[in-house]
Scaffold this motif. Structure first.
Motif, PDB file in Angstrom:
ATOM      1  N   TYR A   7     -11.371   2.904-135.872  1.00  0.00           N
ATOM      2  CA  TYR A   7     -11.365   2.126-134.626  1.00  0.00           C
ATOM      3  C   TYR A   7      -9.959   2.223-134.034  1.00  0.00           C
ATOM      4  CZ  TYR A   7     -12.138  -1.918-131.523  1.00  0.00           C
ATOM      5  OH  TYR A   7     -12.266  -2.746-130.441  1.00  0.00           O
ATOM      6  N   ILE A   8      -9.856   2.699-132.780  1.00  0.00           N
ATOM      7  CA  ILE A   8      -8.548   2.877-132.133  1.00  0.00           C
ATOM      8  C   ILE A   8      -8.250   1.668-131.247  1.00  0.00           C
ATOM      9  CG2 ILE A   8      -7.077   4.428-130.801  1.00  0.00           C
ATOM     10  CD1 ILE A   8      -9.133   6.627-131.196  1.00  0.00           C
ATOM     11  N   TYR A   9      -7.108   1.045-131.481  1.00  0.00           N
ATOM     12  CA  TYR A   9      -6.687  -0.093-130.666  1.00  0.00           C
ATOM     13  C   TYR A   9      -5.785   0.337-129.511  1.00  0.00           C
ATOM     14  CZ  TYR A   9      -8.313  -2.679-134.732  1.00  0.00           C
ATOM     15  OH  TYR A   9      -9.078  -3.182-135.756  1.00  0.00           O
ATOM     16  N   ALA A  10      -4.811   1.173-129.811  1.00  0.00           N
ATOM     17  CA  ALA A  10      -3.810   1.509-128.795  1.00  0.00           C
ATOM     18  C   ALA A  10      -3.032   2.743-129.213  1.00  0.00           C
ATOM     19  CB  ALA A  10      -2.851   0.335-128.592  1.00  0.00           C
ATOM     20  N   ALA A  11      -2.361   3.324-128.241  1.00  0.00           N
ATOM     21  CA  ALA A  11      -1.422   4.415-128.491  1.00  0.00           C
ATOM     22  C   ALA A  11      -0.040   3.977-128.029  1.00  0.00           C
ATOM     23  CB  ALA A  11      -1.845   5.679-127.743  1.00  0.00           C
ATOM     24  N   CYS A  12       0.965   4.482-128.701  1.00  0.00           N
ATOM     25  CA  CYS A  12       2.340   4.181-128.322  1.00  0.00           C
ATOM     26  C   CYS A  12       3.212   5.389-128.690  1.00  0.00           C
ATOM     27  CB  CYS A  12       2.847   2.914-129.007  1.00  0.00           C
ATOM     28  SG  CYS A  12       2.805   2.984-130.811  1.00  0.00           S
ATOM     29  N   ARG A  13       4.506   5.265-128.458  1.00  0.00           N
ATOM     30  CA  ARG A  13       5.407   6.366-128.793  1.00  0.00           C
ATOM     31  C   ARG A  13       6.213   6.084-130.047  1.00  0.00           C
ATOM     32  NH1 ARG A  13       6.968   7.179-122.967  1.00  0.00           N
ATOM     33  NH2 ARG A  13       5.767   8.971-122.248  1.00  0.00           N
ATOM     34  N   ARG A  14       6.877   4.948-130.041  1.00  0.00           N
ATOM     35  CA  ARG A  14       7.788   4.647-131.145  1.00  0.00           C
ATOM     36  C   ARG A  14       7.380   3.335-131.794  1.00  0.00           C
ATOM     37  NH1 ARG A  14      10.283   6.076-126.644  1.00  0.00           N
ATOM     38  NH2 ARG A  14      10.478   3.891-126.028  1.00  0.00           N
ATOM     39  N   ILE A  15       7.252   3.360-133.086  1.00  0.00           N
ATOM     40  CA  ILE A  15       6.968   2.130-133.813  1.00  0.00           C
ATOM     41  C   ILE A  15       7.606   2.241-135.195  1.00  0.00           C
ATOM     42  CG2 ILE A  15       4.715   2.956-134.646  1.00  0.00           C
ATOM     43  CD1 ILE A  15       3.751   0.006-134.225  1.00  0.00           C
ATOM     44  N   GLU A  16       8.397   1.270-135.536  1.00  0.00           N
ATOM     45  CA  GLU A  16       9.144   1.313-136.785  1.00  0.00           C
ATOM     46  C   GLU A  16       8.210   1.150-137.986  1.00  0.00           C
ATOM     47  OE1 GLU A  16      12.345   1.931-137.180  1.00  0.00           O
ATOM     48  OE2 GLU A  16      12.579   2.181-135.003  1.00  0.00           O
ATOM     49  N   PRO A  17       8.502   1.877-139.071  1.00  0.00           N
ATOM     50  CA  PRO A  17       7.701   1.687-140.294  1.00  0.00           C
ATOM     51  C   PRO A  17       7.734   0.215-140.723  1.00  0.00           C
ATOM     52  CG  PRO A  17       9.138   3.597-140.503  1.00  0.00           C
ATOM     53  CD  PRO A  17       9.550   2.889-139.240  1.00  0.00           C
ATOM     54  N   GLY A  18       6.592  -0.302-141.042  1.00  0.00           N
ATOM     55  CA  GLY A  18       6.510  -1.690-141.490  1.00  0.00           C
ATOM     56  C   GLY A  18       6.444  -2.702-140.370  1.00  0.00           C
ATOM     57  N   ALA A  19       6.501  -2.253-139.104  1.00  0.00           N
ATOM     58  CA  ALA A  19       6.505  -3.197-137.977  1.00  0.00           C
ATOM     59  C   ALA A  19       5.208  -3.993-137.890  1.00  0.00           C
ATOM     60  CB  ALA A  19       6.757  -2.456-136.669  1.00  0.00           C
ATOM     61  N   LEU A  20       4.129  -3.439-138.420  1.00  0.00           N
ATOM     62  CA  LEU A  20       2.834  -4.122-138.361  1.00  0.00           C
ATOM     63  C   LEU A  20       2.402  -4.659-139.713  1.00  0.00           C
ATOM     64  CD1 LEU A  20       0.957  -1.628-135.991  1.00  0.00           C
ATOM     65  CD2 LEU A  20       2.058  -3.787-135.381  1.00  0.00           C
ATOM     66  N   ASP A  21       3.324  -4.703-140.660  1.00  0.00           N
ATOM     67  CA  ASP A  21       2.996  -5.250-141.974  1.00  0.00           C
ATOM     68  C   ASP A  21       2.523  -6.699-141.846  1.00  0.00           C
ATOM     69  OD1 ASP A  21       3.711  -2.888-143.081  1.00  0.00           O
ATOM     70  OD2 ASP A  21       5.534  -3.601-144.077  1.00  0.00           O
ATOM     71  N   GLY A  22       1.479  -7.019-142.576  1.00  0.00           N
ATOM     72  CA  GLY A  22       0.957  -8.377-142.555  1.00  0.00           C
ATOM     73  C   GLY A  22      -0.051  -8.623-141.451  1.00  0.00           C
ATOM     74  N   ILE A  23      -0.258  -7.637-140.564  1.00  0.00           N
ATOM     75  CA  ILE A  23      -1.222  -7.770-139.472  1.00  0.00           C
ATOM     76  C   ILE A  23      -2.431  -6.918-139.813  1.00  0.00           C
ATOM     77  CG2 ILE A  23      -1.629  -7.490-137.002  1.00  0.00           C
ATOM     78  CD1 ILE A  23       1.394  -7.645-136.613  1.00  0.00           C
ATOM     79  N   THR A  24      -3.584  -7.511-139.779  1.00  0.00           N
ATOM     80  CA  THR A  24      -4.799  -6.778-140.111  1.00  0.00           C
ATOM     81  C   THR A  24      -5.659  -6.578-138.871  1.00  0.00           C
ATOM     82  OG1 THR A  24      -5.900  -8.850-140.727  1.00  0.00           O
ATOM     83  CG2 THR A  24      -4.831  -7.589-142.495  1.00  0.00           C
ATOM     84  N   GLY A  25      -6.533  -5.601-138.959  1.00  0.00           N
ATOM     85  CA  GLY A  25      -7.427  -5.291-137.856  1.00  0.00           C
ATOM     86  C   GLY A  25      -8.750  -6.020-137.984  1.00  0.00           C
ATOM     87  N   LEU A  26      -9.757  -5.476-137.348  1.00  0.00           N
ATOM     88  CA  LEU A  26     -11.087  -6.068-137.398  1.00  0.00           C
ATOM     89  C   LEU A  26     -11.576  -6.152-138.844  1.00  0.00           C
ATOM     90  CD1 LEU A  26     -12.565  -4.215-134.316  1.00  0.00           C
ATOM     91  CD2 LEU A  26     -12.419  -6.705-134.566  1.00  0.00           C
TER      92      LEU A  26
END
Length: 259
Positions: A7-26
């Motif tokens: 399941y694709i939520y979004a596209a971006c260019r730069r995102i730091e490793p671990g920036a989404l840690d602790g956030i879950t999807g559907l």
């Protein structure tokens, strides 16, 4: 074993490793970041028994299911935006069979995604809604129906209905003129804008009708001056209720028509 997809939520260019840690999807599935060239897609694994094509046709008729999925979809996009500062949201329920299929989609839409990200870099979306109290209809009957009660009563009714219709039509014209003026003033302080259909009172929760429903793309450096324009309009038009909300991810200016 259940068949799954990405399941694709979004596209971006730069995102730091671990920036989404602790956030879950559907369904609390871990988020994953798939890279392709200088783009990255944020995805999670979903069960195709629930998110496959046939299942989605059924679920899209279920408003509770749809609201729940849309809310989580939005939360993930906001998280990506906060983590990367730049995001192109994908449409609700954009699903690929495999991770390689996700990368193929990034390649197929690469130019469009790049243009969309370029357009909104350093900018955010703001929402401006305007509500105008409806003018009371003057239903006084100034005709004399004492001479011929039967005829004049019918005539008076028709005249009164005509006046009410004329008043409502004029009120609608006046409201549209006010909305157009407000939109013009706000849009002059934005880099791009989209005027959307006014929402029904049952959705807004306000008794007054909405006359303006606009989305505005604003340079982050100009957010203060943009708010100042709104404050000035509020002072100039005390009869109009203006509501401003933001900054938001630039949904209206990056979501692809077909993703």
């Amino acid at each position: 074993m259940a068949e799954t997809g990405a399941y694709i939520y979004a596209a971006c260019r730069r995102i730091e490793p671990g920036a989404l840690d602790g956030i879950t999807g559907l369904r609390d599935a871990p988020l994953r970041i798939l890279h392709h060239r200088d783009l990255a897609a944020v995805v999670s694994t979903v069960d195709l028994d629930e998110f496959g094509e046939a299942a989605l046709r059924r679920h899209f008729e279920d408003l509770d299911w749809l609201e729940q999925v849309a809310r989580r979809h939005d939360e993930i996009i906001r998280a990506v935006w906060l983590a990367s500062g730049l995001v192109a949201p994908f449409r609700l329920a954009t699903i690929c069979r495999t991770d390689d299929s996700v990368r193929e989609r990034l390649e197929t839409r690469y130019d469009e995604l790049t243009r969309a990200l370029d357009r909104v870099e350093g900018r955010s979306e703001w929402s401006v809604k305007a509500f105008l109290p409806a003018e009371p209809v003057n239903d006084t009957d100034d005709t004399d129906d004492t001479d011929d009660e039967g005829a004049s009563t019918g005539t008076a009714y028709l005249l009164r209905r005509r006046r009410e219709l004329d008043q409502r039509q004029q009120a609608a014209v006046d409201a549209e003129a006010i909305a157009e003026e407000l939109h013009h003033e706000v849009a002059a302080s934005a880099q791009a804008c989209r005027r959307l259909p006014p929402q029904d009172r049952r959705l807004t929760g306000y008794p007054d009708p909405m006359i303006l429903n606009g989305s505005y793309l604003v340079d982050d450096r100009d957010a203060g001056s943009f708010r100042a324009v709104i404050d000035q309009l509020v002072a100039q038009r005390p009869a109009v209720r203006l509501m401003v909300d933001g900054p938001w991810p630039p949904y209206s200016f990056t979501t692809l028509e077909s993703t």
